[in-house]
Design a protein around this motif. Structure first.
Motif, PDB file in Angstrom:
ATOM      1  N   VAL A   1       0.837  -1.205   0.000  1.00  0.00           N
ATOM      2  CA  VAL A   1       0.000   0.000   0.000  1.00  0.00           C
ATOM      3  C   VAL A   1       0.869   1.250   0.000  1.00  0.00           C
ATOM      4  CG1 VAL A   1      -1.684   1.335   1.314  1.00  0.00           C
ATOM      5  CG2 VAL A   1      -1.962  -1.142   1.108  1.00  0.00           C
ATOM      6  N   ALA A   2       1.830   1.301   0.928  1.00  0.00           N
ATOM      7  CA  ALA A   2       2.680   2.485   1.036  1.00  0.00           C
ATOM      8  C   ALA A   2       3.544   2.654  -0.216  1.00  0.00           C
ATOM      9  CB  ALA A   2       3.565   2.379   2.280  1.00  0.00           C
ATOM     10  N   GLY A   3       4.119   1.552  -0.701  1.00  0.00           N
ATOM     11  CA  GLY A   3       4.988   1.638  -1.871  1.00  0.00           C
ATOM     12  C   GLY A   3       4.270   2.080  -3.123  1.00  0.00           C
ATOM     13  N   SER A   4       3.032   1.602  -3.318  1.00  0.00           N
ATOM     14  CA  SER A   4       2.277   2.003  -4.508  1.00  0.00           C
ATOM     15  C   SER A   4       1.853   3.463  -4.429  1.00  0.00           C
ATOM     16  CB  SER A   4       1.057   1.097  -4.685  1.00  0.00           C
ATOM     17  OG  SER A   4       0.183   1.192  -3.571  1.00  0.00           O
ATOM     18  N   LEU A   5       1.550   3.937  -3.227  1.00  0.00           N
ATOM     19  CA  LEU A   5       1.120   5.330  -3.076  1.00  0.00           C
ATOM     20  C   LEU A   5       2.255   6.313  -3.368  1.00  0.00           C
ATOM     21  CD1 LEU A   5      -1.159   5.165   0.109  1.00  0.00           C
ATOM     22  CD2 LEU A   5      -1.872   5.622  -2.242  1.00  0.00           C
ATOM     23  N   VAL A   6       3.490   5.964  -2.980  1.00  0.00           N
ATOM     24  CA  VAL A   6       4.624   6.870  -3.225  1.00  0.00           C
ATOM     25  C   VAL A   6       5.312   6.575  -4.548  1.00  0.00           C
ATOM     26  CG1 VAL A   6       4.990   7.186  -0.760  1.00  0.00           C
ATOM     27  CG2 VAL A   6       6.259   5.403  -1.960  1.00  0.00           C
ATOM     28  N   GLY A   7       4.879   5.526  -5.245  1.00  0.00           N
ATOM     29  CA  GLY A   7       5.403   5.252  -6.572  1.00  0.00           C
ATOM     30  C   GLY A   7       6.660   4.419  -6.635  1.00  0.00           C
ATOM     31  N   VAL A   8       7.051   3.790  -5.530  1.00  0.00           N
ATOM     32  CA  VAL A   8       8.269   2.977  -5.558  1.00  0.00           C
ATOM     33  C   VAL A   8       7.964   1.503  -5.810  1.00  0.00           C
ATOM     34  CG1 VAL A   8       9.510   4.567  -4.043  1.00  0.00           C
ATOM     35  CG2 VAL A   8       8.229   2.655  -3.049  1.00  0.00           C
ATOM     36  N   LEU A   9       6.704   1.112  -5.697  1.00  0.00           N
ATOM     37  CA  LEU A   9       6.304  -0.253  -6.009  1.00  0.00           C
ATOM     38  C   LEU A   9       5.193  -0.215  -7.052  1.00  0.00           C
ATOM     39  CD1 LEU A   9       6.193  -2.044  -2.509  1.00  0.00           C
ATOM     40  CD2 LEU A   9       7.909  -2.289  -4.309  1.00  0.00           C
ATOM     41  N   PRO A  10       5.203  -1.175  -7.995  1.00  0.00           N
ATOM     42  CA  PRO A  10       4.198  -1.161  -9.065  1.00  0.00           C
ATOM     43  C   PRO A  10       2.832  -1.611  -8.564  1.00  0.00           C
ATOM     44  CG  PRO A  10       5.560  -3.116  -9.252  1.00  0.00           C
ATOM     45  CD  PRO A  10       6.164  -2.289  -8.135  1.00  0.00           C
ATOM     46  N   VAL A  11       1.823  -1.232  -9.320  1.00  0.00           N
ATOM     47  CA  VAL A  11       0.457  -1.668  -9.053  1.00  0.00           C
ATOM     48  C   VAL A  11       0.250  -3.036  -9.685  1.00  0.00           C
ATOM     49  CG1 VAL A  11      -1.979  -1.151  -9.493  1.00  0.00           C
ATOM     50  CG2 VAL A  11      -0.390   0.690  -8.907  1.00  0.00           C
ATOM     51  N   GLY A  12      -0.523  -3.894  -9.043  1.00  0.00           N
ATOM     52  CA  GLY A  12      -0.767  -5.225  -9.565  1.00  0.00           C
ATOM     53  C   GLY A  12      -1.442  -5.201 -10.924  1.00  0.00           C
ATOM     54  N   ASN A  13      -1.155  -6.229 -11.715  1.00  0.00           N
ATOM     55  CA  ASN A  13      -1.734  -6.328 -13.057  1.00  0.00           C
ATOM     56  C   ASN A  13      -3.257  -6.327 -12.993  1.00  0.00           C
ATOM     57  OD1 ASN A  13       0.835  -6.506 -14.182  1.00  0.00           O
ATOM     58  ND2 ASN A  13       0.864  -8.747 -14.044  1.00  0.00           N
ATOM     59  N   GLY A  14      -3.886  -5.516 -13.853  1.00  0.00           N
ATOM     60  CA  GLY A  14      -5.336  -5.480 -13.941  1.00  0.00           C
ATOM     61  C   GLY A  14      -6.000  -4.544 -12.959  1.00  0.00           C
ATOM     62  N   PHE A  15      -5.224  -3.797 -12.163  1.00  0.00           N
ATOM     63  CA  PHE A  15      -5.788  -2.904 -11.161  1.00  0.00           C
ATOM     64  C   PHE A  15      -5.355  -1.465 -11.435  1.00  0.00           C
ATOM     65  CE2 PHE A  15      -5.554  -6.987  -8.999  1.00  0.00           C
ATOM     66  CZ  PHE A  15      -6.778  -7.064  -8.351  1.00  0.00           C
ATOM     67  N   SER A  16      -6.257  -0.539 -11.134  1.00  0.00           N
ATOM     68  CA  SER A  16      -5.857   0.864 -11.069  1.00  0.00           C
ATOM     69  C   SER A  16      -5.217   1.100  -9.705  1.00  0.00           C
ATOM     70  CB  SER A  16      -7.074   1.772 -11.245  1.00  0.00           C
ATOM     71  OG  SER A  16      -7.954   1.634 -10.137  1.00  0.00           O
ATOM     72  N   LEU A  17      -4.605   2.263  -9.529  1.00  0.00           N
ATOM     73  CA  LEU A  17      -3.969   2.564  -8.248  1.00  0.00           C
ATOM     74  C   LEU A  17      -4.994   2.539  -7.115  1.00  0.00           C
ATOM     75  CD1 LEU A  17      -1.607   3.494  -6.500  1.00  0.00           C
ATOM     76  CD2 LEU A  17      -2.107   5.854  -7.181  1.00  0.00           C
ATOM     77  N   ALA A  18      -6.159   3.160  -7.346  1.00  0.00           N
ATOM     78  CA  ALA A  18      -7.177   3.205  -6.296  1.00  0.00           C
ATOM     79  C   ALA A  18      -7.672   1.801  -5.941  1.00  0.00           C
ATOM     80  CB  ALA A  18      -8.343   4.075  -6.740  1.00  0.00           C
ATOM     81  N   GLU A  19      -7.925   0.975  -6.967  1.00  0.00           N
ATOM     82  CA  GLU A  19      -8.403  -0.386  -6.710  1.00  0.00           C
ATOM     83  C   GLU A  19      -7.356  -1.193  -5.947  1.00  0.00           C
ATOM     84  OE1 GLU A  19     -11.184  -0.860 -10.742  1.00  0.00           O
ATOM     85  OE2 GLU A  19      -9.092  -1.550 -10.714  1.00  0.00           O
ATOM     86  N   TRP A  20      -6.101  -1.024  -6.330  1.00  0.00           N
ATOM     87  CA  TRP A  20      -5.011  -1.760  -5.677  1.00  0.00           C
ATOM     88  C   TRP A  20      -4.888  -1.365  -4.209  1.00  0.00           C
ATOM     89  CZ3 TRP A  20      -2.357  -5.950  -6.537  1.00  0.00           C
ATOM     90  CH2 TRP A  20      -1.101  -6.157  -5.967  1.00  0.00           C
ATOM     91  N   VAL A  21      -4.970  -0.064  -3.943  1.00  0.00           N
ATOM     92  CA  VAL A  21      -4.856   0.422  -2.569  1.00  0.00           C
ATOM     93  C   VAL A  21      -6.040  -0.048  -1.725  1.00  0.00           C
ATOM     94  CG1 VAL A  21      -4.880   2.492  -1.114  1.00  0.00           C
ATOM     95  CG2 VAL A  21      -3.411   2.406  -3.142  1.00  0.00           C
ATOM     96  N   VAL A  22      -7.248   0.034  -2.279  1.00  0.00           N
ATOM     97  CA  VAL A  22      -8.433  -0.395  -1.533  1.00  0.00           C
ATOM     98  C   VAL A  22      -8.368  -1.878  -1.215  1.00  0.00           C
ATOM     99  CG1 VAL A  22     -10.930  -0.739  -1.668  1.00  0.00           C
ATOM    100  CG2 VAL A  22      -9.933   1.444  -2.363  1.00  0.00           C
ATOM    101  N   LEU A  23      -8.045  -2.689  -2.217  1.00  0.00           N
ATOM    102  CA  LEU A  23      -7.989  -4.138  -2.021  1.00  0.00           C
ATOM    103  C   LEU A  23      -6.980  -4.500  -0.944  1.00  0.00           C
ATOM    104  CD1 LEU A  23      -8.705  -7.044  -2.825  1.00  0.00           C
ATOM    105  CD2 LEU A  23      -6.956  -6.902  -4.605  1.00  0.00           C
ATOM    106  N   ASN A  24      -5.787  -3.923  -1.022  1.00  0.00           N
ATOM    107  CA  ASN A  24      -4.758  -4.286  -0.062  1.00  0.00           C
ATOM    108  C   ASN A  24      -4.988  -3.663   1.306  1.00  0.00           C
ATOM    109  OD1 ASN A  24      -2.482  -5.952  -1.415  1.00  0.00           O
ATOM    110  ND2 ASN A  24      -2.999  -4.402  -2.931  1.00  0.00           N
ATOM    111  N   THR A  25      -5.669  -2.528   1.353  1.00  0.00           N
ATOM    112  CA  THR A  25      -6.035  -1.963   2.650  1.00  0.00           C
ATOM    113  C   THR A  25      -7.024  -2.876   3.365  1.00  0.00           C
ATOM    114  OG1 THR A  25      -5.672   0.306   1.872  1.00  0.00           O
ATOM    115  CG2 THR A  25      -7.045   0.027   3.826  1.00  0.00           C
ATOM    116  N   VAL A  26      -7.946  -3.454   2.594  1.00  0.00           N
ATOM    117  CA  VAL A  26      -8.888  -4.409   3.188  1.00  0.00           C
ATOM    118  C   VAL A  26      -8.140  -5.613   3.760  1.00  0.00           C
ATOM    119  CG1 VAL A  26     -10.746  -6.036   2.669  1.00  0.00           C
ATOM    120  CG2 VAL A  26     -10.843  -3.713   1.766  1.00  0.00           C
ATOM    121  N   THR A  27      -7.163  -6.131   3.009  1.00  0.00           N
ATOM    122  CA  THR A  27      -6.417  -7.294   3.506  1.00  0.00           C
ATOM    123  C   THR A  27      -5.531  -6.923   4.695  1.00  0.00           C
ATOM    124  OG1 THR A  27      -4.688  -6.911   1.836  1.00  0.00           O
ATOM    125  CG2 THR A  27      -6.449  -8.457   1.277  1.00  0.00           C
TER     126      THR A  27
END
Length: 321
Positions: free
Chosen positions: A30-56
């Protein structure tokens, strides 16, 4: 302290420790994708990726708190329905998936996915190993810690034998759970009804469907056994434990899959093609949610007669305190 209770307490600490790497990995995603140092998972937008992983992340925090509640004194002061619900869902997620891990290892399932994970910067091989360790370790820990905790808090649920209490009407929830399990086993056996993209099916999907179907049938049989008080003489704790895990598996995994399949059914993303028809999958998982909830309700509302050495001649298994 009884040996079984001591084992359960140690297992609870082990479950909390095992889930910690998964929590740290998800927080870093979550933190890495928000600051741009880690890529977003395939098939997800940034918002979807953050929401999904925040839930987990939230689920992991709850899982660690649950494991500690099973062993620490303050866990006995938490309202009964809350700790019972969390332990039921946690067992449904992680204890029920242990056969999948075993069969995956025996069949070599996931080998290709692990290799490909090494090429995916979002999931290096070492992270995949830690995630698997977290799931397996937590599942094994909860498999021992949850029954020990429940036995301490609601001891009457684990005494006596099947047949000690009156028979009740055949539980419709057990029939519904078995029907859902039959559908999963049909898919696991290669059935194509409700399958829109057969080419997307793989061995891992077949094994997972078989495990879900197995637990649905085991849980349904356990609930039926308790309700109908047959076969008499079987230790009561046996169907109670299997009914607990089986109904939890139905509820937890179906509740997780429903929003995902609804998202696919509504948005129809081009890069996501599940094998099954999303509408069929949503209906099936909704049935699993309802059946699982009704099955555990049938378990906790059963009544048994206990020996005179216990305080009351007839005790209802309720989620009190």
């Amino acid at each position: 302290m009884e040996r079984w209770d001591r084992i359960g307490r140690n297992a609870a600490y082990g479950a909390a420790l095992a889930l910690s790497p998964y929590l740290l990995i998800k927080v870093s995603w979550v933190a890495g994708s928000l600051v741009g140092v880690l890529p977003v998972g395939n098939g997800f937008s940034l918002a979807e990726w953050v929401v999904l992983n925040t839930v987990t992340v939230g689920m992991a925090v709850i899982g660690i708190a649950l494991a500690l509640a099973l062993v620490r004194p303050w866990g006995m002061r938490i309202p009964g329905p809350l700790v019972a619900f969390c332990s039921w869902v946690g067992s449904g997620f992680l204890v029920s998936i242990l056969p999948f891990v075993l069969f995956s290892a025996l069949l070599g399932v996931g080998g290709d996915s692990q290799d490909s994970a090494g090429d995916d910067p979002a999931m290096p091989v070492w992270e995949g190993v830690l995630v698997q360790f977290s799931f397996v370790g937590t599942g094994l820990g909860l498999a021992l810690a949850v029954p020990a905790y429940l036995r301490r808090r609601w001891p009457h649920a684990f005494i006596g034998r099947v047949g000690d209490g009156p028979r009740t009407a055949p539980p419709w929830a057990a029939v519904a759970g078995a029907a859902v399990g039959l559908a999963w086993l049909y898919w696991a056996a290669g059935g194509t009804l409700g399958i829109h993209h057969p080419g997307e099916r793989n061995t891992e999907g077949y094994v997972l469907a078989a495990v879900w179907g197995f637990w649905a049938f085991v849980g349904s049989a356990a609930v039926w056994t308790v309700a109908r008080a047959r076969p008499a003489g079987v230790p009561r704790w046996l169907p109670m434990v299997f009914g607990w895990v089986g109904s939890g598996s139905l509820f937890a995994w179906s509740a997780w899959k429903v929003p995902l399949m609804l998202y696919v059914a509504v948005t129809e993303p081009a890069d996501v093609t599940p094998p099954e028809n999303p509408t069929v999958a949503v209906v099936l998982h909704l049935c699993g949610v309802v059946a699982g909830a009704a099955m555990v309700r049938a378990l906790v509302r059963t009544r048994i007669r206990v020996a005179e050495s216990h305080a009351r001649p007839e005790v209802a298994i309720r989620l009190e305190r």
